[in-house]
Design a protein around this motif. Structure first.
Motif, PDB file in Angstrom:
ATOM      1  N   ARG A  94       0.835  -1.204   0.000  1.00 25.63           N
ATOM      2  CA  ARG A  94       0.000   0.000   0.000  1.00 25.63           C
ATOM      3  C   ARG A  94       0.873   1.258   0.000  1.00 25.63           C
ATOM      4  O   ARG A  94       0.582   2.227  -0.703  1.00 25.63           O
ATOM      5  N   THR A  95       1.919   1.242   0.788  1.00 29.74           N
ATOM      6  CA  THR A  95       2.957   2.271   0.743  1.00 29.74           C
ATOM      7  C   THR A  95       4.293   1.539   0.773  1.00 29.74           C
ATOM      8  O   THR A  95       4.353   0.377   1.188  1.00 29.74           O
ATOM      9  N   PRO A  96       5.393   2.168   0.386  1.00 31.16           N
ATOM     10  CA  PRO A  96       6.669   1.454   0.364  1.00 31.16           C
ATOM     11  C   PRO A  96       7.093   0.863   1.704  1.00 31.16           C
ATOM     12  O   PRO A  96       7.866  -0.094   1.738  1.00 31.16           O
ATOM     13  N   THR A  97       6.588   1.417   2.806  1.00 33.48           N
ATOM     14  CA  THR A  97       6.967   0.922   4.127  1.00 33.48           C
ATOM     15  C   THR A  97       5.856   0.132   4.808  1.00 33.48           C
ATOM     16  O   THR A  97       5.986  -0.225   5.980  1.00 33.48           O
ATOM     17  N   SER A  98       4.779  -0.177   4.088  1.00 34.26           N
ATOM     18  CA  SER A  98       3.684  -0.957   4.669  1.00 34.26           C
ATOM     19  C   SER A  98       4.142  -2.360   5.025  1.00 34.26           C
ATOM     20  O   SER A  98       5.129  -2.873   4.477  1.00 34.26           O
ATOM     21  N   GLY A 121       8.867  -1.735  -9.732  1.00 34.13           N
ATOM     22  CA  GLY A 121       8.408  -1.967  -8.373  1.00 34.13           C
ATOM     23  C   GLY A 121       9.252  -2.968  -7.614  1.00 34.13           C
ATOM     24  O   GLY A 121       9.107  -3.124  -6.398  1.00 34.13           O
ATOM     25  N   HIS A 122      10.139  -3.679  -8.305  1.00 36.08           N
ATOM     26  CA  HIS A 122      11.053  -4.622  -7.663  1.00 36.08           C
ATOM     27  C   HIS A 122      12.417  -3.970  -7.469  1.00 36.08           C
ATOM     28  O   HIS A 122      12.950  -3.359  -8.397  1.00 36.08           O
ATOM     29  N   GLY A 123      12.998  -4.113  -6.284  1.00 38.28           N
ATOM     30  CA  GLY A 123      14.350  -3.623  -6.096  1.00 38.28           C
ATOM     31  C   GLY A 123      14.596  -3.002  -4.744  1.00 38.28           C
ATOM     32  O   GLY A 123      13.732  -2.972  -3.862  1.00 38.28           O
ATOM     33  N   PHE A 124      15.818  -2.478  -4.589  1.00 37.50           N
ATOM     34  CA  PHE A 124      16.213  -1.827  -3.350  1.00 37.50           C
ATOM     35  C   PHE A 124      15.665  -0.415  -3.308  1.00 37.50           C
ATOM     36  O   PHE A 124      15.555   0.276  -4.335  1.00 37.50           O
ATOM     37  N   ALA A 125      15.344   0.044  -2.101  1.00 37.22           N
ATOM     38  CA  ALA A 125      14.766   1.365  -1.913  1.00 37.22           C
ATOM     39  C   ALA A 125      15.587   2.149  -0.898  1.00 37.22           C
ATOM     40  O   ALA A 125      16.396   1.585  -0.162  1.00 37.22           O
ATOM     41  N   THR A 126      15.367   3.436  -0.867  1.00 35.97           N
ATOM     42  CA  THR A 126      16.046   4.290   0.108  1.00 35.97           C
ATOM     43  C   THR A 126      15.260   4.404   1.407  1.00 35.97           C
ATOM     44  O   THR A 126      15.675   5.111   2.311  1.00 35.97           O
ATOM     45  N   VAL A 127      14.123   3.723   1.486  1.00 39.16           N
ATOM     46  CA  VAL A 127      13.342   3.666   2.721  1.00 39.16           C
ATOM     47  C   VAL A 127      13.394   2.243   3.252  1.00 39.16           C
ATOM     48  O   VAL A 127      13.741   1.298   2.531  1.00 39.16           O
ATOM     49  N   GLU A 128      13.054   2.062   4.507  1.00 40.24           N
ATOM     50  CA  GLU A 128      13.098   0.738   5.125  1.00 40.24           C
ATOM     51  C   GLU A 128      11.829  -0.039   4.783  1.00 40.24           C
ATOM     52  O   GLU A 128      10.878  -0.087   5.553  1.00 40.24           O
TER      53      GLU A 128
END
Length: 377
Positions: A94-98, A121-128
Protein backbone atom coordinates in the motif's frame (compact mmCIF):
# COMPACT_ATOMS: atom_id res chain seq x y z
CA UNK A 1 45.28 12.71 -22.40
CA UNK A 2 45.03 12.21 -18.67
CA UNK A 3 48.11 11.20 -16.66
CA UNK A 4 46.40 8.14 -15.26
CA UNK A 5 49.45 6.50 -13.78
CA UNK A 6 50.39 9.54 -11.66
CA UNK A 7 46.80 10.07 -10.51
CA UNK A 8 46.08 6.47 -9.55
CA UNK A 9 49.41 5.04 -8.41
CA UNK A 10 49.10 6.53 -4.87
CA UNK A 11 46.01 4.38 -4.24
CA UNK A 12 47.99 1.24 -5.06
CA UNK A 13 51.10 2.31 -3.15
CA UNK A 14 48.99 3.09 -0.06
CA UNK A 15 47.28 -0.29 -0.20
CA UNK A 16 43.80 1.16 -0.76
CA UNK A 17 43.53 -1.17 -3.76
CA UNK A 18 45.89 -4.07 -4.59
CA UNK A 19 45.79 -3.18 -8.27
CA UNK A 20 43.77 -1.68 -11.10
CA UNK A 21 43.40 -1.23 -14.83
CA UNK A 22 42.25 2.15 -16.15
CA UNK A 23 41.70 3.05 -19.78
CA UNK A 24 40.59 6.28 -21.43
CA UNK A 25 39.89 6.25 -25.17
CA UNK A 26 39.29 9.37 -27.25
CA UNK A 27 38.93 8.63 -30.93
CA UNK A 28 41.88 6.49 -31.98
CA UNK A 29 43.95 7.59 -28.99
CA UNK A 30 43.99 5.68 -25.73
CA UNK A 31 45.85 5.88 -22.45
CA UNK A 32 46.02 2.95 -20.09
CA UNK A 33 47.33 2.53 -16.55
CA UNK A 34 48.05 -0.98 -15.30
CA UNK A 35 49.09 -0.97 -11.65
CA UNK A 36 49.65 -3.38 -8.80
CA UNK A 37 48.78 -7.03 -8.44
CA UNK A 38 45.89 -9.31 -9.33
CA UNK A 39 45.82 -10.85 -5.86
CA UNK A 40 47.75 -12.09 -2.82
CA UNK A 41 49.88 -14.44 -4.90
CA UNK A 42 51.71 -11.43 -6.30
CA UNK A 43 50.83 -11.99 -9.96
CA UNK A 44 51.20 -8.60 -11.64
CA UNK A 45 48.14 -6.87 -12.97
CA UNK A 46 47.80 -7.05 -16.75
CA UNK A 47 45.97 -4.93 -19.27
CA UNK A 48 43.82 -8.00 -20.04
CA UNK A 49 43.20 -8.95 -16.40
CA UNK A 50 39.62 -10.06 -15.83
CA UNK A 51 37.42 -8.41 -13.20
CA UNK A 52 33.98 -8.97 -11.71
CA UNK A 53 31.99 -6.16 -13.32
CA UNK A 54 29.01 -6.23 -10.92
CA UNK A 55 26.47 -3.54 -11.88
CA UNK A 56 28.25 -2.41 -15.02
CA UNK A 57 26.47 -5.49 -16.39
CA UNK A 58 23.28 -3.42 -16.59
CA UNK A 59 24.21 -1.37 -19.71
CA UNK A 60 25.06 -4.63 -21.50
CA UNK A 61 21.72 -6.15 -20.53
CA UNK A 62 19.94 -3.01 -21.74
CA UNK A 63 21.74 -3.18 -25.08
CA UNK A 64 20.75 -6.83 -25.46
CA UNK A 65 17.14 -5.87 -24.73
CA UNK A 66 17.22 -3.26 -27.48
CA UNK A 67 18.56 -5.87 -29.93
CA UNK A 68 15.55 -8.05 -29.18
CA UNK A 69 13.23 -5.06 -29.53
CA UNK A 70 14.70 -4.38 -32.96
CA UNK A 71 14.17 -8.05 -33.88
CA UNK A 72 10.51 -7.84 -32.88
CA UNK A 73 11.01 -10.43 -30.13
CA UNK A 74 10.33 -7.92 -27.36
CA UNK A 75 7.83 -5.06 -27.10
CA UNK A 76 8.84 -2.30 -24.70
CA UNK A 77 5.26 -1.58 -23.71
CA UNK A 78 3.65 -5.02 -23.75
CA UNK A 79 2.85 -6.74 -20.46
CA UNK A 80 5.72 -8.99 -19.42
CA UNK A 81 3.17 -11.41 -17.97
CA UNK A 82 2.92 -13.11 -21.34
CA UNK A 83 6.49 -14.39 -21.05
CA UNK A 84 6.71 -14.07 -17.27
CA UNK A 85 3.35 -15.41 -16.03
CA UNK A 86 4.76 -15.26 -12.49
CA UNK A 87 4.32 -11.47 -12.73
CA UNK A 88 0.94 -11.40 -14.45
CA UNK A 89 -0.93 -10.29 -11.31
CA UNK A 90 1.55 -9.01 -8.70
CA UNK A 91 0.46 -7.45 -5.43
CA UNK A 92 1.79 -4.04 -4.39
CA UNK A 93 2.51 -2.67 -0.91
CA UNK A 94 0.00 0.00 0.00
CA UNK A 95 2.96 2.27 0.74
CA UNK A 96 6.67 1.45 0.36
CA UNK A 97 6.97 0.92 4.13
CA UNK A 98 3.68 -0.96 4.67
CA UNK A 99 3.69 -4.40 6.26
CA UNK A 100 4.06 -7.32 3.87
CA UNK A 101 0.40 -8.26 4.23
CA UNK A 102 -0.85 -4.75 3.53
CA UNK A 103 -1.09 -4.87 -0.25
CA UNK A 104 -3.31 -3.66 -3.08
CA UNK A 105 -3.84 -4.82 -6.63
CA UNK A 106 -1.44 -3.79 -9.36
CA UNK A 107 -2.92 -0.84 -11.27
CA UNK A 108 -1.17 -1.58 -14.57
CA UNK A 109 0.88 -4.41 -16.07
CA UNK A 110 4.66 -4.48 -15.68
CA UNK A 111 6.36 -3.87 -19.03
CA UNK A 112 9.89 -4.21 -20.37
CA UNK A 113 10.11 -0.42 -20.28
CA UNK A 114 9.43 -0.52 -16.54
CA UNK A 115 12.23 -3.05 -16.11
CA UNK A 116 14.70 -1.02 -18.18
CA UNK A 117 13.92 2.17 -16.27
CA UNK A 118 13.95 0.49 -12.81
CA UNK A 119 10.32 1.50 -12.29
CA UNK A 120 8.80 -2.00 -12.15
CA UNK A 121 8.41 -1.97 -8.37
CA UNK A 122 11.05 -4.62 -7.66
CA UNK A 123 14.35 -3.62 -6.10
CA UNK A 124 16.21 -1.83 -3.35
CA UNK A 125 14.77 1.37 -1.91
CA UNK A 126 16.05 4.29 0.11
CA UNK A 127 13.34 3.67 2.72
CA UNK A 128 13.10 0.74 5.13
CA UNK A 129 10.72 -1.46 3.20
CA UNK A 130 10.02 -5.00 4.44
CA UNK A 131 10.48 -6.21 0.87
CA UNK A 132 14.23 -5.55 0.77
CA UNK A 133 15.29 -8.30 3.22
CA UNK A 134 13.24 -10.79 1.19
CA UNK A 135 15.10 -9.85 -1.98
CA UNK A 136 18.37 -10.65 -0.22
CA UNK A 137 17.28 -13.80 1.61
CA UNK A 138 15.16 -15.47 -1.08
CA UNK A 139 16.67 -14.18 -4.32
CA UNK A 140 20.32 -13.58 -3.51
CA UNK A 141 20.21 -9.88 -4.34
CA UNK A 142 23.50 -8.15 -3.40
CA UNK A 143 25.07 -11.52 -2.63
CA UNK A 144 28.62 -12.48 -3.68
CA UNK A 145 27.54 -16.14 -3.69
CA UNK A 146 26.40 -16.32 -7.31
CA UNK A 147 26.40 -20.09 -7.04
CA UNK A 148 23.76 -19.92 -4.34
CA UNK A 149 21.17 -18.15 -6.51
CA UNK A 150 18.48 -20.53 -7.81
CA UNK A 151 17.87 -21.20 -11.50
CA UNK A 152 15.59 -18.72 -13.33
CA UNK A 153 12.29 -20.63 -13.06
CA UNK A 154 12.68 -21.15 -9.31
CA UNK A 155 13.95 -17.58 -8.91
CA UNK A 156 10.83 -16.25 -10.61
CA UNK A 157 8.59 -18.50 -8.49
CA UNK A 158 10.09 -16.98 -5.36
CA UNK A 159 9.83 -13.47 -6.76
CA UNK A 160 6.12 -13.95 -7.42
CA UNK A 161 5.53 -14.26 -3.67
CA UNK A 162 7.20 -10.90 -2.94
CA UNK A 163 5.03 -7.79 -3.36
CA UNK A 164 6.12 -4.77 -5.36
CA UNK A 165 7.36 -1.78 -3.36
CA UNK A 166 5.42 0.65 -5.56
CA UNK A 167 3.07 0.62 -8.52
CA UNK A 168 4.80 0.06 -11.88
CA UNK A 169 5.92 3.35 -13.37
CA UNK A 170 5.33 5.38 -10.22
CA UNK A 171 8.58 4.94 -8.29
CA UNK A 172 12.22 3.99 -8.75
CA UNK A 173 13.90 1.02 -7.09
CA UNK A 174 17.31 -0.43 -7.83
CA UNK A 175 18.76 -3.66 -9.21
CA UNK A 176 16.13 -6.43 -9.17
CA UNK A 177 14.44 -5.16 -12.35
CA UNK A 178 17.56 -6.09 -14.29
CA UNK A 179 17.58 -9.65 -13.01
CA UNK A 180 13.92 -9.91 -14.01
CA UNK A 181 14.84 -8.39 -17.37
CA UNK A 182 17.55 -11.01 -17.84
CA UNK A 183 14.97 -13.79 -17.40
CA UNK A 184 12.60 -12.01 -19.78
CA UNK A 185 15.28 -11.74 -22.46
CA UNK A 186 16.21 -15.40 -22.10
CA UNK A 187 12.59 -16.48 -22.54
CA UNK A 188 12.04 -14.07 -25.44
CA UNK A 189 15.21 -15.22 -27.17
CA UNK A 190 14.76 -18.90 -26.41
CA UNK A 191 18.25 -19.22 -24.89
CA UNK A 192 20.03 -19.00 -21.57
CA UNK A 193 20.95 -15.37 -20.93
CA UNK A 194 24.68 -16.11 -21.00
CA UNK A 195 24.46 -17.77 -24.42
CA UNK A 196 22.12 -15.12 -25.79
CA UNK A 197 24.37 -12.27 -24.72
CA UNK A 198 27.46 -14.01 -26.09
CA UNK A 199 25.80 -14.63 -29.45
CA UNK A 200 24.08 -11.29 -29.95
CA UNK A 201 26.28 -8.75 -28.16
CA UNK A 202 29.62 -9.91 -26.82
CA UNK A 203 30.66 -11.91 -29.87
CA UNK A 204 29.81 -9.27 -32.49
CA UNK A 205 31.69 -6.62 -30.46
CA UNK A 206 34.77 -8.79 -30.02
CA UNK A 207 34.35 -8.80 -26.23
CA UNK A 208 36.21 -12.10 -26.08
CA UNK A 209 36.97 -12.05 -22.35
CA UNK A 210 33.47 -11.14 -21.16
CA UNK A 211 30.83 -13.55 -19.92
CA UNK A 212 29.24 -14.93 -16.77
CA UNK A 213 32.10 -17.16 -15.66
CA UNK A 214 35.85 -17.47 -16.19
CA UNK A 215 36.95 -20.70 -17.90
CA UNK A 216 40.01 -22.48 -16.53
CA UNK A 217 42.22 -21.44 -19.45
CA UNK A 218 41.73 -17.78 -18.52
CA UNK A 219 41.82 -18.18 -14.75
CA UNK A 220 45.43 -16.94 -14.52
CA UNK A 221 44.15 -13.50 -15.58
CA UNK A 222 41.24 -13.41 -13.11
CA UNK A 223 41.66 -11.04 -10.18
CA UNK A 224 41.01 -11.83 -6.52
CA UNK A 225 38.14 -9.89 -4.92
CA UNK A 226 38.65 -8.04 -1.64
CA UNK A 227 36.30 -6.46 0.86
CA UNK A 228 36.70 -4.22 3.89
CA UNK A 229 36.63 -6.08 7.21
CA UNK A 230 37.62 -4.39 10.49
CA UNK A 231 39.48 -1.68 8.61
CA UNK A 232 41.54 -4.13 6.55
CA UNK A 233 41.28 -5.64 3.09
CA UNK A 234 40.15 -9.26 3.25
CA UNK A 235 39.77 -11.75 0.41
CA UNK A 236 36.09 -12.35 -0.34
CA UNK A 237 36.33 -14.37 -3.56
CA UNK A 238 39.21 -16.27 -5.16
CA UNK A 239 39.78 -16.83 -8.89
CA UNK A 240 38.68 -20.45 -8.38
CA UNK A 241 35.61 -19.34 -6.42
CA UNK A 242 32.16 -18.11 -7.35
CA UNK A 243 32.88 -17.49 -11.05
CA UNK A 244 34.78 -20.69 -11.82
CA UNK A 245 31.73 -22.40 -13.35
CA UNK A 246 28.66 -21.22 -15.27
CA UNK A 247 26.05 -20.04 -12.75
CA UNK A 248 22.56 -21.49 -12.50
CA UNK A 249 21.30 -17.91 -12.67
CA UNK A 250 23.12 -15.54 -15.04
CA UNK A 251 22.50 -12.13 -13.48
CA UNK A 252 21.49 -9.40 -15.89
CA UNK A 253 21.93 -6.98 -13.02
CA UNK A 254 25.47 -7.81 -12.00
CA UNK A 255 26.90 -11.09 -13.26
CA UNK A 256 29.38 -10.09 -15.95
CA UNK A 257 33.13 -10.69 -15.79
CA UNK A 258 35.07 -8.51 -18.19
CA UNK A 259 38.18 -6.53 -19.11
CA UNK A 260 38.91 -2.87 -19.71
CA UNK A 261 39.37 -3.32 -23.46
CA UNK A 262 36.11 -5.24 -23.78
CA UNK A 263 34.23 -2.42 -22.06
CA UNK A 264 35.91 0.15 -24.30
CA UNK A 265 34.67 -1.83 -27.32
CA UNK A 266 31.13 -1.59 -25.92
CA UNK A 267 31.50 2.13 -25.22
CA UNK A 268 32.85 2.85 -28.70
CA UNK A 269 29.82 1.09 -30.18
CA UNK A 270 27.54 3.43 -28.23
CA UNK A 271 29.52 6.51 -29.28
CA UNK A 272 29.21 5.37 -32.90
CA UNK A 273 25.42 5.32 -32.64
CA UNK A 274 25.29 1.53 -32.56
CA UNK A 275 27.98 1.02 -35.23
CA UNK A 276 25.70 -1.21 -37.28
CA UNK A 277 24.92 -3.51 -34.36
CA UNK A 278 22.22 -1.37 -32.75
CA UNK A 279 20.06 1.22 -34.44
CA UNK A 280 20.86 4.85 -33.49
CA UNK A 281 17.38 5.22 -31.97
CA UNK A 282 18.07 2.31 -29.63
CA UNK A 283 21.30 3.92 -28.45
CA UNK A 284 19.53 7.25 -27.91
CA UNK A 285 16.91 5.50 -25.80
CA UNK A 286 19.61 3.90 -23.69
CA UNK A 287 21.43 7.18 -23.11
CA UNK A 288 18.40 9.40 -22.43
CA UNK A 289 17.14 10.16 -18.92
CA UNK A 290 13.71 8.55 -18.46
CA UNK A 291 13.08 9.52 -14.83
CA UNK A 292 10.66 12.05 -13.38
CA UNK A 293 11.55 14.45 -10.60
CA UNK A 294 9.55 12.31 -8.17
CA UNK A 295 11.39 9.16 -9.20
CA UNK A 296 14.78 10.85 -8.85
CA UNK A 297 13.80 11.97 -5.36
CA UNK A 298 12.79 8.41 -4.49
CA UNK A 299 16.07 7.10 -5.92
CA UNK A 300 18.05 9.30 -3.53
CA UNK A 301 21.71 8.32 -3.25
CA UNK A 302 21.38 5.66 -5.96
CA UNK A 303 21.26 8.39 -8.60
CA UNK A 304 22.69 11.28 -6.57
CA UNK A 305 20.54 13.80 -8.40
CA UNK A 306 21.30 12.43 -11.86
CA UNK A 307 18.95 10.60 -14.22
CA UNK A 308 18.58 7.00 -15.36
CA UNK A 309 18.45 5.81 -18.95
CA UNK A 310 18.24 2.17 -20.01
CA UNK A 311 20.93 0.33 -18.05
CA UNK A 312 22.87 3.24 -16.62
CA UNK A 313 22.93 6.70 -15.14
CA UNK A 314 22.74 9.83 -17.26
CA UNK A 315 24.34 13.09 -16.13
CA UNK A 316 21.65 15.75 -16.16
CA UNK A 317 23.60 18.44 -14.32
CA UNK A 318 27.16 19.30 -13.34
CA UNK A 319 27.16 18.34 -9.67
CA UNK A 320 30.81 17.27 -9.65
CA UNK A 321 33.77 18.40 -11.79
CA UNK A 322 33.62 15.18 -13.81
CA UNK A 323 29.93 15.40 -14.69
CA UNK A 324 29.10 16.18 -18.32
CA UNK A 325 25.46 16.53 -19.32
CA UNK A 326 24.66 13.46 -21.39
CA UNK A 327 27.46 11.29 -19.94
CA UNK A 328 26.17 7.72 -19.64
CA UNK A 329 27.42 4.73 -17.65
CA UNK A 330 27.47 3.13 -14.24
CA UNK A 331 29.46 1.89 -11.27
CA UNK A 332 29.82 -1.67 -10.00
CA UNK A 333 29.90 -2.61 -6.34
CA UNK A 334 33.15 -4.51 -6.91
CA UNK A 335 35.00 -1.23 -7.54
CA UNK A 336 34.38 -0.81 -11.26
CA UNK A 337 33.11 2.03 -13.44
CA UNK A 338 32.54 2.53 -17.18
CA UNK A 339 31.22 5.69 -18.85
CA UNK A 340 30.85 7.20 -22.29
CA UNK A 341 30.83 10.96 -22.88
CA UNK A 342 29.21 11.73 -26.25
CA UNK A 343 30.10 15.43 -26.07
CA UNK A 344 33.81 14.67 -26.08
CA UNK A 345 33.71 11.24 -27.77
CA UNK A 346 35.36 9.62 -24.76
CA UNK A 347 35.14 6.17 -23.19
CA UNK A 348 36.46 5.91 -19.63
CA UNK A 349 36.88 2.62 -17.77
CA UNK A 350 38.47 1.86 -14.41
CA UNK A 351 38.49 -1.62 -12.87
CA UNK A 352 39.61 -2.44 -9.35
CA UNK A 353 38.97 -5.55 -7.26
CA UNK A 354 37.88 -3.98 -3.96
CA UNK A 355 34.22 -3.90 -3.01
CA UNK A 356 32.70 -0.49 -2.42
CA UNK A 357 31.69 0.08 1.17
CA UNK A 358 28.37 1.77 0.38
CA UNK A 359 26.66 4.07 -2.12
CA UNK A 360 29.56 6.53 -2.15
CA UNK A 361 32.25 5.71 -4.74
CA UNK A 362 35.70 4.83 -3.53
CA UNK A 363 38.39 7.51 -3.57
CA UNK A 364 40.20 5.79 -6.42
CA UNK A 365 37.10 6.06 -8.64
CA UNK A 366 36.72 9.74 -7.86
CA UNK A 367 40.41 10.31 -8.55
CA UNK A 368 39.99 8.60 -11.91
CA UNK A 369 36.95 10.71 -12.82
CA UNK A 370 38.64 13.90 -11.69
CA UNK A 371 41.75 13.17 -13.76
CA UNK A 372 39.74 12.24 -16.85
CA UNK A 373 37.18 15.06 -16.61
CA UNK A 374 36.67 16.82 -19.91
CA UNK A 375 38.41 20.22 -20.01
CA UNK A 376 36.15 23.23 -19.81
CA UNK A 377 35.41 24.92 -23.10
Amino acid sequence: MADLDAALRPYVVSGAVPGLVALVARGDEAEVAVLGQQGPDGAPMRRDSIFRGASITKPLTAALAMLLVEDGLLDLDAAVGVLLPELAEPRVLRTPTSALGDTVACSRPITARHLLTCTSGHGFATVESPVVPLLVERLGQASRDVGGVPAPDEWMRRLADIPLIHQPGEGWTYNASYDVLGVLLARAGGQDLADLMAERLLGPLGMVDSGFHVPAVKRDRFTTLFGHRDGRLTVTDEPDGAFAAPPAFASGAGGIVTTADDLVAFGRMLLAGGDGLLQPMSVRRMMTDHTTAQQREMAGFFLDGQGWGFGGGVDTSVRQPWNVVGRYGWVGGTGTAAYVDPQHATVSVVLTQVELGGPEPAGVLEAFWRETAAPEA
